[in-house]
Design a protein around this motif. Structure first.
Motif, PDB file in Angstrom:
ATOM      1  N   PRO A 176      12.227 -23.755  47.228  1.00 43.85           N
ATOM      2  CA  PRO A 176      12.862 -24.785  46.395  1.00 43.85           C
ATOM      3  C   PRO A 176      11.876 -25.645  45.602  1.00 43.85           C
ATOM      4  O   PRO A 176      12.101 -25.922  44.417  1.00 43.85           O
ATOM      5  CB  PRO A 176      13.637 -25.634  47.415  1.00 43.85           C
ATOM      6  CG  PRO A 176      13.898 -24.709  48.558  1.00 43.85           C
ATOM      7  CD  PRO A 176      12.672 -23.855  48.635  1.00 43.85           C
ATOM      8  N   ALA A 179      10.134 -23.543  42.835  1.00 41.90           N
ATOM      9  CA  ALA A 179      11.020 -23.251  41.701  1.00 41.90           C
ATOM     10  C   ALA A 179      10.994 -24.351  40.651  1.00 41.90           C
ATOM     11  O   ALA A 179      11.208 -24.095  39.460  1.00 41.90           O
ATOM     12  CB  ALA A 179      12.451 -23.046  42.202  1.00 41.90           C
ATOM     13  N   ALA A 180      10.711 -25.580  41.066  1.00 41.11           N
ATOM     14  CA  ALA A 180      10.752 -26.717  40.146  1.00 41.11           C
ATOM     15  C   ALA A 180       9.397 -27.050  39.533  1.00 41.11           C
ATOM     16  O   ALA A 180       9.325 -27.847  38.598  1.00 41.11           O
ATOM     17  CB  ALA A 180      11.287 -27.951  40.872  1.00 41.11           C
ATOM     18  N   THR A 185      10.081 -20.339  35.427  1.00 38.84           N
ATOM     19  CA  THR A 185      10.450 -19.920  36.777  1.00 38.84           C
ATOM     20  C   THR A 185      11.171 -18.581  36.737  1.00 38.84           C
ATOM     21  O   THR A 185      12.166 -18.424  36.036  1.00 38.84           O
ATOM     22  CB  THR A 185      11.337 -20.968  37.468  1.00 38.84           C
ATOM     23  OG1 THR A 185      10.578 -22.167  37.644  1.00 38.84           O
ATOM     24  CG2 THR A 185      11.802 -20.477  38.833  1.00 38.84           C
ATOM     25  N   HIS A 204      20.738 -24.592  46.451  1.00 36.90           N
ATOM     26  CA  HIS A 204      19.451 -25.219  46.778  1.00 36.90           C
ATOM     27  C   HIS A 204      18.607 -25.484  45.527  1.00 36.90           C
ATOM     28  O   HIS A 204      17.927 -26.502  45.450  1.00 36.90           O
ATOM     29  CB  HIS A 204      18.652 -24.330  47.740  1.00 36.90           C
ATOM     30  CG  HIS A 204      19.328 -24.087  49.041  1.00 36.90           C
ATOM     31  ND1 HIS A 204      19.647 -22.836  49.516  1.00 36.90           N
ATOM     32  CD2 HIS A 204      19.781 -24.956  49.978  1.00 36.90           C
ATOM     33  CE1 HIS A 204      20.246 -22.933  50.688  1.00 36.90           C
ATOM     34  NE2 HIS A 204      20.342 -24.209  50.991  1.00 36.90           N
ATOM     35  N   THR A 205      18.612 -24.553  44.574  1.00 38.81           N
ATOM     36  CA  THR A 205      17.894 -24.733  43.308  1.00 38.81           C
ATOM     37  C   THR A 205      18.890 -24.668  42.154  1.00 38.81           C
ATOM     38  O   THR A 205      19.490 -23.608  41.922  1.00 38.81           O
ATOM     39  CB  THR A 205      16.814 -23.652  43.112  1.00 38.81           C
ATOM     40  OG1 THR A 205      15.789 -23.818  44.092  1.00 38.81           O
ATOM     41  CG2 THR A 205      16.190 -23.751  41.720  1.00 38.81           C
ATOM     42  N   TYR A 209      16.330 -25.141  36.487  1.00 38.07           N
ATOM     43  CA  TYR A 209      14.922 -24.831  36.726  1.00 38.07           C
ATOM     44  C   TYR A 209      14.573 -23.364  36.476  1.00 38.07           C
ATOM     45  O   TYR A 209      13.393 -23.022  36.418  1.00 38.07           O
ATOM     46  CB  TYR A 209      14.537 -25.177  38.170  1.00 38.07           C
ATOM     47  CG  TYR A 209      14.545 -26.647  38.480  1.00 38.07           C
ATOM     48  CD1 TYR A 209      13.582 -27.496  37.937  1.00 38.07           C
ATOM     49  CD2 TYR A 209      15.504 -27.196  39.323  1.00 38.07           C
ATOM     50  CE1 TYR A 209      13.578 -28.854  38.229  1.00 38.07           C
ATOM     51  CE2 TYR A 209      15.509 -28.553  39.618  1.00 38.07           C
ATOM     52  CZ  TYR A 209      14.550 -29.373  39.062  1.00 38.07           C
ATOM     53  OH  TYR A 209      14.559 -30.719  39.353  1.00 38.07           O
TER      54      TYR A 209
END
Length: 230
Positions: A176, A179-180, A185, A204-205, A209
């Motif tokens: 997570p 990914a940011a 990404t 979660h993501t 992103y």
């Protein structure tokens, strides 16, 4: 809608020699193994890798290491890879060991746009050498800088065509925050669903992103198999 790729060779287009890659996973759990193999095949070299570890000798990031495509790695655990040990001892690989919680927070801060933060982890050790140390309420803290990268590569159990991702169980580990924290990404997912099919409370993501996606099965290799004697 996100761009969905059918080829791992195509999804890594634009990742050049010398790039800094943030790679999700913990051991062999939740690693973007398909994208890693595409990078090995392409021969992309002089890479800086930020990941919890460097895989094992014959899988995960260990494949890039074996081909000497990695110049430097930031990691918190490196104990399962003999080739890693050999390259470090011979001065072929630059390594920065980071306490695991600090590594996770440096990545999280990078994704949140926070340039640096203070932590007590590492005060009074080699970790703190050359870094600013300040006292707050009678306790010393070391300043750690955030980590960002050119490309983040993550692995999710389920994603939708908007780019929303759900990680399964312990695969939530570093995925997570990684990914940011990248400019671009790339997400490989085991199950790809239509937009609107995922429960928003379970995501979660967020898709904001994610830039590129590919559906890919996972081998689910076991890092170290231990069985009980009969």
């Amino acid at each position: 809608m996100k761009q969905i790729y059918s080829s791992a060779d195509e999804i890594i287009d634009g990742i050049e020699d010398g790039a800094t890659l943030l790679v999700g996973g913990f051991g062999l759990c939740g690693i973007p193994e398909t994208v890693i193999q595409a990078l090995v095949k392409k021969g992309t070299k002089n890479l800086t890798i930020v990941s919890n570890n460097c895989g094992v000798d014959d899988w995960g990031l260990g494949l890039l290491l074996e081909k000497k495509q990695i110049d430097k790695i930031y990691a918190s655990y490196v104990g399962e890879n003999k080739e890693f040990e050999r390259q470090v001892i011979n001065g072929e690989l630059d390594v920065e060991l980071v306490p695991q919680g600090t590594l996770a927070e440096r990545l999280r801060a990078g994704g949140a746009g926070i340039p640096a933060f203070y932590t007590p982890a590492g005060v009074g050790t080699k970790i703190a050498e050359g870094k600013e140390v300040r006292e707050f309420d009678g306790k010393e803290y070391v300043l750690e800088k955030a980590i960002t990268g050119d490309v983040s590569i993550v692995r999710a159990h389920t994603g939708d065509t908007y780019g929303n991702l759900i990680y399964r169980k312990t695969a939530q580990n570093f995925n997570p925050m990684i990914a940011a924290a990248g400019k671009i990404t790339i997400a490989e997912v085991e199950n790809l669903e239509e937009a609107g099919s995922l429960d928003p409370h379970h995501i979660h993501t967020p898709g904001i992103y994610v830039n590129r996606m590919i559906q890919a099965d996972q081998e689910n290799r076991i890092e170290r198999r231990t069985v009980k004697e009969a």
